[in-house]
Design an enzyme around this catalytic site. Sequence first.
Site, PDB file in Angstrom:
ATOM      1  N   ALA A 280      60.610  12.719 -38.301  1.00 57.16           N
ATOM      2  CA  ALA A 280      61.736  12.997 -37.249  1.00 57.16           C
ATOM      3  C   ALA A 280      62.562  11.912 -37.070  1.00 57.16           C
ATOM      4  O   ALA A 280      62.143  10.627 -37.158  1.00 57.16           O
ATOM      5  CB  ALA A 280      60.803  13.454 -36.053  1.00 57.16           C
TER       6      ALA A 280
ATOM      7  N   ASP B  69      62.209  14.396 -19.441  1.00 59.13           N
ATOM      8  CA  ASP B  69      62.956  14.821 -20.656  1.00 59.13           C
ATOM      9  C   ASP B  69      62.104  15.851 -21.526  1.00 59.13           C
ATOM     10  O   ASP B  69      61.755  15.653 -22.627  1.00 59.13           O
ATOM     11  CB  ASP B  69      63.126  13.761 -21.426  1.00 59.13           C
ATOM     12  CG  ASP B  69      64.335  13.943 -22.333  1.00 59.13           C
ATOM     13  OD1 ASP B  69      65.041  15.095 -22.332  1.00 59.13           O
ATOM     14  OD2 ASP B  69      64.567  13.305 -23.405  1.00 59.13           O
TER      15      ASP B  69
ATOM     16  N   ALA C 200      65.662  10.861 -34.162  1.00 56.57           N
ATOM     17  CA  ALA C 200      66.430  11.466 -33.044  1.00 56.57           C
ATOM     18  C   ALA C 200      67.468  10.411 -32.530  1.00 56.57           C
ATOM     19  O   ALA C 200      67.991   9.504 -33.367  1.00 56.57           O
ATOM     20  CB  ALA C 200      65.247  11.591 -31.927  1.00 56.57           C
TER      21      ALA C 200
ATOM     22  N   GLY D 237      65.517   6.396 -32.021  1.00 56.38           N
ATOM     23  CA  GLY D 237      64.741   5.975 -32.961  1.00 56.38           C
ATOM     24  C   GLY D 237      64.347   7.149 -34.177  1.00 56.38           C
ATOM     25  O   GLY D 237      64.817   8.342 -33.832  1.00 56.38           O
ATOM     26  N   GLN D 238      63.659   6.602 -35.093  1.00 59.81           N
ATOM     27  CA  GLN D 238      62.912   7.750 -35.875  1.00 59.81           C
ATOM     28  C   GLN D 238      61.277   7.501 -36.369  1.00 59.81           C
ATOM     29  O   GLN D 238      60.912   6.421 -35.732  1.00 59.81           O
ATOM     30  CB  GLN D 238      63.610   7.864 -37.424  1.00 59.81           C
ATOM     31  CG  GLN D 238      63.425   6.418 -38.080  1.00 59.81           C
ATOM     32  CD  GLN D 238      64.521   6.524 -39.272  1.00 59.81           C
ATOM     33  OE1 GLN D 238      65.572   7.158 -39.239  1.00 59.81           O
ATOM     34  NE2 GLN D 238      64.031   5.882 -40.394  1.00 59.81           N
ATOM     35  N   VAL D 239      60.562   8.458 -36.406  1.00 65.33           N
ATOM     36  CA  VAL D 239      59.265   8.410 -36.543  1.00 65.33           C
ATOM     37  C   VAL D 239      58.549   8.390 -38.020  1.00 65.33           C
ATOM     38  O   VAL D 239      59.176   9.117 -38.706  1.00 65.33           O
ATOM     39  CB  VAL D 239      58.664   9.545 -35.694  1.00 65.33           C
ATOM     40  CG1 VAL D 239      57.180   9.402 -35.515  1.00 65.33           C
ATOM     41  CG2 VAL D 239      59.192   9.493 -34.331  1.00 65.33           C
TER      42      VAL D 239
END
Length: 465
Positions: free
Chosen positions: A209, A362, A211, A214-216
């Site tokens: 993912a 959120d 966003a 950041g990214q995962v």
Amino acid sequence: RDAAFVCSFKAHYGKNRRGVVTCAVVQSERLVAANKRLEKLKLVDAEVSKIVRTRDGDLLEVSGEENARSAAYKSANERKQYDPEQLEEYFKDRHIECWRRRLQVATPLLVFATNIVVDYQLGRATKNRRKRATEFMELVASLGPAFIKAGQALSSRPDLLPPEYLQELQKLQDRLPPFDNEQAFDQIESELGGKLQDLFERIDPEPVAAASIGQVYKGYLKTGEEVAIKVQRPNCEKIIALDIYILRRLSGLLNELLRVVKYDFDLKLIVDEFGKLIYDEIDYLNEARNAERFKDLYGNVENIFVPKVYWRYTSAKVITLEWVEGVRLESDALGENRSAMVRSLVQCSLRQMLENGFFHADPHGGNLLATKDASLCYLDFGMTSTLTQEQSYGIILAIVDLVNRDWENLVALYKRLGILDKDADEEPIVKVSILLILDLDCCGLGKRSRDRPSSWEQGAASGVT
């Protein structure tokens, strides 16, 4: 005697074999040397336990994970806070950098706004709405983290945007273009102080993912646990700081323009509030602390799951959490479990706001998962907040007013709680509230009949703003 330490290294060799190495050290120099020797043993996920004598004479054992956690909490308490005066001081003499960024932002926005005006003038606004919505999403995604966060907030506002725009903006939640793997892995090594092969058994080469911030990646610890490793985008903080500075500078002019069309609110105050929130979110140590607190409060609630934080693999720009298998709440794979997920979400949300006051601020579609055992999993704890007892009680009264359709009393309550200015005009707010409730009555769970216009469309047609 007070300088004596006992260091215990516990290591797992494969699945069954175990080894323990213990050394007693009197001098601090010998302690350092012993640690270096033990590091060379390449023990699998070696965990240091330091036994020290306190001032009261008691023995205290502090594990490596606890050391990392304590250091992270201290660092989170000392993190950089949003300060508009510091931004002004930092960027006031960087004229070229600021004007370059202004042009990068303003030019595509003006082109997009011009296309919208032309569509309306030529009577093709409805026909081109899906196309313009895609263009708007791509435009927001290209402008950087601050604008992406704003787009994510708009993706859950059917009172402000038509459905086509909402559907496109929802892609900003976790389906953004990823940044380069080499940059991400360099960031992990720099933040955690070691090579990837020494820190993790392996990391999948592609992110699962991406966003706004950041990214995962999916990774595996040396002891076999599956983990989610989130790494921050390069230069994220500087880009956000510059964008907020520019928005603050433009807010005065925009306020004057809005007053011409009878909108009277303080944009600079909104930008500052947004700045506080996003500065909290870009500090992953703060997010890890929020995640742990959320898990302590709600992790044992029925049908609620909160992933564990791995503190030894977490820093200000990298956070490592327990891996969770699941699907998004809008997935067709949920089937009959969808209503159970909604009940769990409502019950946990009420507990957050009315019982403990600490809540996830959120909870969009990218931050909620339905697990295989029908539990609701919360993710991404960068944005949390706390309610006072007075505010929690106010929410109860607001629910009563909603059930009774007492709009005037609801608006008066908002004024007492400080959500609305005491001098705010009540009439347009009451009208919009009625339109939104009609939407919910007609469709349930936010799915509107295709034959019936949305509250946004009705409001635009009737002049309600």
